[in-house]
Structures are given as C-alpha cells and as structure tokens.
Design an enzyme around this catalytic site. Structure first.
Site, PDB file in Angstrom:
ATOM      1  N   PHE A 185       0.837  -1.199   0.000  1.00 61.58           N
ATOM      2  CA  PHE A 185       0.000   0.000   0.000  1.00 61.58           C
ATOM      3  C   PHE A 185       0.881   1.261   0.000  1.00 61.58           C
ATOM      4  CE2 PHE A 185      -2.510   3.198   2.361  1.00 61.58           C
ATOM      5  CZ  PHE A 185      -3.637   3.240   1.568  1.00 61.58           C
ATOM      6  N   GLU A 337      -7.838   2.329  14.159  1.00 63.94           N
ATOM      7  CA  GLU A 337      -7.786   1.507  12.938  1.00 63.94           C
ATOM      8  C   GLU A 337      -6.859   0.328  13.241  1.00 63.94           C
ATOM      9  OE1 GLU A 337      -6.083   3.549   9.600  1.00 63.94           O
ATOM     10  OE2 GLU A 337      -6.817   2.115   8.124  1.00 63.94           O
ATOM     11  N   HIS A 362     -12.002   6.399  10.947  1.00 58.09           N
ATOM     12  CA  HIS A 362     -12.233   4.964  11.173  1.00 58.09           C
ATOM     13  C   HIS A 362     -12.897   4.649  12.519  1.00 58.09           C
ATOM     14  CE1 HIS A 362     -10.318   3.861   7.477  1.00 58.09           C
ATOM     15  NE2 HIS A 362      -9.227   4.518   7.807  1.00 58.09           N
ATOM     16  N   ASP A 419     -11.929   6.593   2.023  1.00 62.63           N
ATOM     17  CA  ASP A 419     -10.510   6.549   2.366  1.00 62.63           C
ATOM     18  C   ASP A 419      -9.593   6.693   1.144  1.00 62.63           C
ATOM     19  OD1 ASP A 419      -8.523   6.547   4.221  1.00 62.63           O
ATOM     20  OD2 ASP A 419      -8.635   4.437   4.740  1.00 62.63           O
TER      21      ASP A 419
HETATM   22 ZN   LIG Z   1      -7.453   7.377   6.029  1.00 67.53          ZN
END
Ligand SMILES: [Zn+2]
Ligand SMILES: [Zn+2]
Lengths: 487, 487
Positions: A185, A337, A362, A419
């Site tokens: 990511f 998160e 989150h 997001d």
């Molecule tokens: Zn975020």
C-alpha cells in the site's frame, strides 16, 4: 442530533409495561419493541414523504433479492465483489443518491488510476532526461519501456498495477498479512505520488478527482492532504503554500464549472513516523496555515498505519501546542484503525477524544472501548467509517461483522467514506454506501438511513453552521429531484 | 450482578471533571478514564490477592508474547489454529484453570471422536445382522469394510472423518458456504447419533464425556439433549425416560467416582424443523419431564440451524403452553445465531427474551439489537458464547471481531462454552476459553476475567441459589489450589 435521552425514555416506557408478563407475549407490545428498535437506527426517526416511502419500499424489495444471492457481496472481499456490486440494481440507485459530503479521502488516491495513467503518460515525453527526484526511481525513457512490453495497453496495465493494490488474484494469497498489505500500500502510494506531484498533473488530477465525486453525486469534500512539494521537469519545486493555493484555485474553477458542487476543504496531514522535533514544526506550520487560510484549511491529522507507528500520546506535547498558544487547530485524527486490543496504539481512540478531535478517522476499535464510545456519542464526535478500506487492510472479512453495523443500529454519530478509493479499485462513495446500506443495515435500513447518512455528512463537516445550512439547502434540492426522478 | 447503575455513575463523575479542558489532557484524568474502562470489562472489578496478581502478570506476559506471533491463533480458522493453540504456554495454563460450568454443550458431540471410534467399533461384532434402524444406513459387515481399507488405523480414520467436520484441508475450500457446512454438520451429527444411541455405547459415551470435561477442570454441566430413542442390537428400543434415567445414573456414578465434580443437568431439545402439532406434544412432554425430574431437567430448547428454520414466533402458541397451564418450564433458547440482519429469524433474540428465556444460546446478533441487548443486560439473561462454533459455522473469521469481544468489554452477562467440541476437533472448554481470553480480551483481560467467567458459569446456571453457593464454595477451593500451584 442528541435524541438519545428521548430514545431512552421511550425504551423504558415500553419495557416497563411489558416486563413481568406471564402468558404469551402480547403481539402489540412485541410490535412496539420492534418499532422502538428500528427507530433507534441511523435515520430511524426520519419522517418520509409518501413518495419517499414508495422508493424506500422499492429499495427494500431490491435488498431482499440481493440478500438471497448465493454470492452476497458484503460477505465477500471487495476485490471479488466489485463486479457483482457494479451490476446490482441497488448500486445503480445508490450512485444516483445525493450523498452529501466525502469527509475521509486522501490526496493521492482520490482519482481513478485509469485516468492517471492515461493523463500522466505524457510526462515521459521530455526533450532531455529530467533531474532525478529524491524519493523516486531513476527516469526511464519510454521507448526503453516500450521495448520491454508488447503494446501500449499492456504497458498501461503494468504501470497501473503499481499504482493500486487491487488484484484479480485471491486477495488472501496476494496479501497474506496486514504487514504485506501495508508495505504494498505504501509502495503504491509513493508511486502515485511520484506521478501526481508533477505540477501539470497535480492540477488535473485534483480536478478529475472532484469530477469523479461529482459524477457520484457527492457535493462537498474534506481532503486529507500531505501538501507535498510539487515539481517541474526543470527540477524546480513549489512549496506547500503553492500546493494549498492550487487546491483553492482548482476548487473555485470546479465549482464555477459545476454550480451544484458546494466546495472542498483541506485537512493537512503528516506521516506519524516523524519524530517529535519534526512534529513540533509541522504543528506550528499547521496553525499558521489554518490562520492564513481559515476557510480552506479545516485542520490537522496524522496518517500512516497506526499499529507500528507512534501513538498520539507520544506526541502529546506537540499536539498541545495550539491550545498552549491559544490558537485554533481542529484535529481530525485517524484512531482505532487496529485490532491490537489493549495495546498502546489502541489508546489512540481515547486520546483523540481527549485532544478534542472534531471527528475520528475509522474508529474501528470503538466498540471495545465503552468509555471512548460514550464520549464520542455524548460529544457528537462522528466516526468516518470506511468499510472497504477496513476490509482491504484486513481488519475484517465479512462486512456484516464490521462495527459499523452495530453503530448504525444505535445511530451513533457517523459518516460513510471511502478513504483511498483509487487504491482499492473503487471510486466515489457509492461502493462504500453499498456495503453500509446492504451489509451493515441488512434488511432493516431504509431510505431514511440514506437520508440521515447524507445529512450527517454535512452536519459533521468542518463547515460553519451557516455554511452547513446553505449546503443542506442545496442538498435538499438535489434530494427532491432524486426522489421525483426515481418514483 | 447488577452493578451497571453504579458503573454509569462512576463514568459520569469522571467525565464531568474532565470535559472542557483546553490545554494538554491531564495525564491523571487520562489514567482514570483508562482505569474506568478497564474496570467495566468482565472481571474488571474483581479484587485479586497478591498471589493472584502475580499470576495475572505472568498471564499478561504470556499474552504479550502470543500477540507478537506472526500466526495469531484467534485471527485464524480454528482448524488451522488448533495445533498452535495446543502448543502455546497460555493454553496449558488455561487447561488448569477451574472453569466452573459448561452451560452450552450438545449430547452427541460432547465426547471425543477418537474415543467413540475406538469404543463403538465393537458393535460391528454381532452374531447376526442386526435389525435395520429407521434413520441409519444399512448394516455393513466389518470384514467387507476391512476389504476396502488397507489397515485398521485407516479404517478408524475414515470412520472418524464422517463423525466430525474437522478437516486438514483449507476449511474455506472444504466448506465454501454456510449451507455446505451445515449439511455436512447435520450429516455428521446423524452418523454419530447412530453410534451413540446404541445402549451400551450410550452410557459409556456420556461417562467419557464427563471425564473429558473433568480433565479440563470443568465441574458442572448443563447438557442439551434430544433424549433420542436408544436401541439394542435385538431391535428393542428404550424411551426417553430410560435415556433421562441413564443420564441421571451415570452422573451419580461419575460424581461418586469424582467427588470434585458437582453434577449435571439436562436441557431437553427438539429440532426446530418440526411442525406445530409435534411442537405442542413435545412442549407437553417437556413440562411433564420437568415435573417428574425437577432436579435433573433444567428446561427446554430448540436446536438446528436458525436461518432456514421456523422462527420462535412461529411456535408462539406452543411455547405459551407452560404459562397458560401455570406450569414451570424454563427456556434456554438458541437465538441470534445468524447474520441475516432484519430477517424474520433475526427476531428470535427479542422473542427469546419475551418468552423469558433463562439464557440465550449464542446471541451472536445481539449487538445489532439494542433493545434486546438492553433487556438481556437489565434482566441478567446471560449469553452462552461459543467462539469456535461461530467461527466454524462461518459467522465470523477473525475472532477478534466476534461480538463477544465487545460484550466482554462491557461486562455483559455471559458465559463461554463450546457447543459441539467433538464435531469441531476441539474438547472441553479450554480452546474456547483461549479464544475468549486471548482473542476477545486482547491485552486487557486478566486473571480477574477468568475468575469472573468461572463465577458467571455457576451464577447463570439453572441451579438454585443454595446449590450455586455450594458449587461456588467447591469451585473456590479448587481455585485456591490452582493459584497456589501456579505461583
Ligand atoms: Zn485514512
Ligand atoms: Zn448449540
């Protein structure tokens, strides 16, 4: 938004006349309890017009069919469910719903990667090899790249693969752990940022991002932005003031081109990997930006994976600078998160609240923190729930088990957002609305839920009450149009 | 057990002195909030002796190491995690913990299949082919079976495979859907019941089941039993009175052999697939049994998968028979073992409560039902939480996302049980305690949690208060011994 007192009263009344019954439960009382429960959910007390009720019934009908499917999309990984969702009638309708605001979206994954590849490819054509950039791999001539690939489409595809984490492979095989997932990511994020921080691309990328939100019937954006340096091919760079001003100009241009779009604000973000010295400088900078651009800059946040990062409390001195100096700097902290219950990082939720965060990014772990949950509810600190993101980052598989399902059953202050949609092969808000509406809500959520989620997104924005009223009036017009066009 | 009022008071006090602070959050207040939250969990207010605190610290140390593992067992499917759990030091300790009572266990999956195969194989040796049984496949001569297999171990293994749903294959491939899983589950259940309902096996099977619980430091059992007909090889059968009396005799024998074992009771169960006429007869029968064996029969329940079955409300007239006739028949309903939110079956939770159920089997969906949750809490109707069962039946993957994690954070009335351990390749309660303690509790639960879970299991049993006190005194002795031996 505080109807919780009233709600409790109703519940107590209903219960007290019922409990202690000895023979068969009174069907009337049973009905009342069921209604009470239904009314407690997000949008459960929304009064619907006759036309709205019609549409709501149609939605319920569509949902009943959706629930009967052997492959029920919210129970599947989004990478596998995406095409099923795309084809479902309920999704087509959700795309048309005026969804209000996108309050949790990051700068370099707001715009589709297809667009990015097609429109940034031009920067490979330069009369001479550009100056190397510190955080990027060396420049490669496009002809060299071409020699390695069969055709342009294949080249595009191979570039695209590096710019998202979406995969056609089994996602559990491709990303066997959270560690692997987050590494890929952050890699993809760096790759995109190498493309997007090229000045001409930067402007267009952001404009296109607004375009995609607009097409998805979103009318306002609060964008978390790193305000990175933006470069030109001659090696010159622009500072964050330039970046901010560009956001401002492009937003103005976009709203001029699309009068039904309300606008956008920026939440300045820094990676939580920095040390205290850097954090102190950044917070100072943030206060200054908020002061200089009070209408553009909404506030401040830390980004990057929470688990291995420094907890908020580590930066307690730096994060206290605004209140120490009597300067206003609203926080919009990512927190909770994680599924490392009881760890230091798991404390971020409470700390975000203690630092008077305006919203929580989150809040996935909130249910396991009854004190934090109570504070968030009492003080109207909304959670920005991003279902697909939490699934992709391996916090939860079946989205019916996402805490959002519970929070929506209780009408906890919350909004739905996406997001990093481009990173996940998603776009806009509709996919996440689908997961929330069909997955969290089950057969119980209705048009009132969608209406409440849209209103929430404006009421929990950083806009002033006056601006909110204006935005709401604008939204209401679009909503009415939507109802007429779909009944 | 009702400390919720007091708890709210504490929370409000702490909050009111804190909120509105402008500069850095006071570390002392932060500490207080964290303590408040920790005290709200199951066992959070348990006062621990010095020795207990020592052991609690050791447990926390073990858990921190467990959490660091790349393969974190509670996040994995139990079929893959079992051996990891078995080898973990924390599991060895959990086996030794006096866990109190097993309140949710079914008759034909309480005893390990290894034992069953080894000890029921003898019934293949018969001088003549026995009479066919209505619900079983035809008798097969063992020598025919042998001819098909290489050796006895292979034969045993192949028989065993039919008697559990445990598999070494990828469980998601073996059981791609809840439908497939439940079909195999009910198949295996029928296969086991064919073996266990043979009279000589029946007695020994139950005795061995108690033995396995006892070895796992469980001291009391409430067994959900179908009270099926038990057969002899000559084709004669015994009725449910015989079956009940056998349970009674074997329990007496077992407690005589093991004075540290407190005893067992039976919850009479019927498959929810029956029609109203049969249900009416069965409820009548249940009332009669409860009257005839008041100390042996705890009450009544329906079994079988909820989703495709008839909801409780369908049987509302039949389930009202006891109160209509003024006869006592406590209910122990399975309810909310579903993720079909908003469906008819999803109403079972509320209905179970309206029918004054004594406890709730599973209650997996409770968090999505705030009214039912409130009723369960206020009236002290405990949930029997069976983590491994819910995972195996595909309600949840990562057990950190099991609603039990939230309910334990709030000290909701609950006990931990194992449902069908033999079917899942598990045994006793320790595996489920591991999932609850390490998976639900994260780093936050401690020895007080385990103590509270054990005490809950006695306090929420169907025993009279006097019997509970006796059982608790017995448990306390064992607990003290456990503490001394492990510090
Ligand atoms: Zn975020
Ligand atoms: Zn069960």
């Amino acid at each position: 938004m505080d109807m919780s007192a009233k709600r409790h009263l109703v519940l107590v009344l209903v219960l007290s006349c019922l409990w202690g019954a000895l023979s068969m439960p009174d069907p009337k009382h049973r009905e009342d309890l069921m209604k009470t429960e239904a009314s407690m959910q997000t949008g459960g007390r929304m009064v619907l017009s006759e036309k709205e009720q019609q549409l709501s019934s149609r939605l319920l009908q569509m949902k009943s069919e959706e629930v009967m499917r052997v492959d029920f999309p919210p129970s599947m990984h989004f990478f596998r469910a995406r095409d099923l969702i795309k084809e479902s009638p309920i999704f087509s309708l959700l795309q048309k719903v005026p969804k209000g605001a996108a309050l949790h979206l990051h700068d370099f994954s707001m715009t589709s990667v297809e667009w990015l590849v097609k429109n940034s490819i031009r920067f490979f054509f330069s009369s001479q090899i550009p100056k190397p950039l510190p955080q990027c791999s060396p420049w490669v001539l496009l002809e060299k790249l071409r020699a390695l690939t069969v055709n342009v489409t294949a080249l595009d595809d191979s570039i695209m693969k590096n710019l998202t984490i979406f995969t056609d492979l089994d996602p559990d095989v491709a990303y066997p752990s959270q560690d692997v997932l987050w590494n890929r990511f952050e890699e993809a994020f760096r790759a995109v940022s190498g493309l997007v921080t090229y000045a001409p691309v930067f402007r267009d990328y952001y404009y296109q991002g607004l375009q995609e939100l607009y097409a998805d019937n979103v009318m306002y954006l609060e964008l978390r932005a790193m305000l990175s340096e933006v470069y030109e091919l001659d090696g010159s760079t622009h500072d964050m003031i330039w970046t901010l001003k560009t956001y401002q100009e492009v937003t103005r241009q976009f709203t001029a081109d699309h009068p039904e779009f309300f606008g956008a604000r920026v939440i300045y973000t820094i990676h939580r990997g920095v040390n205290s010295t850097v954090m102190a400088q950044v917070v100072q900078k943030a206060m200054q930006l908020k002061k200089t651009f009070p209408d553009l800059v909404a506030g401040f946040d830390l980004v990057g994976r929470e688990d291995p990062g420094r907890p908020l409390w580590y930066f307690r001195n730096e994060l206290s600078l605004p209140s120490d100096k009597g300067l206003q700097l609203p926080f919009f902290f990512h927190a909770g998160e994680t599924n490392l219950e009881g760890s230091e990082v798991d404390q971020n939720l409470l700390d975000a609240l203690l630092f008077n965060t305006t919203r929580i990014g989150h809040g996935f772990a909130l249910l396991r923190h009854p004190v934090a949950k109570e504070l968030s509810r009492k003080n109207g600190v909304a959670l920005e729930i991003c279902p697909i993101s939490n699934q992709v980052t391996k916090l939860v598989d079946d989205l019916r088990n996402h805490p959002g399902a519970v929070l929506m059953a209780e009408d906890h202050p919350l909004v739905i957002s996406s997001d990093d949609p481009a990173m996940f092969g998603s776009s806009g808000l509709s996919y996440d609305f689908y997961e929330a509406f069909v997955g969290f809500g089950g057969l119980r959520s209705n048009l009132g839920t969608l209406k409440a989620l849209a209103i929430n997104s404006i009421r929990y924005s950083s806009l002033s009450t006056q601006q909110q009223d204006k935005a709401l009036a604008m939204w209401q017009k679009r909503w009415n149009k939507f109802i007429i066009e779909n009944t």
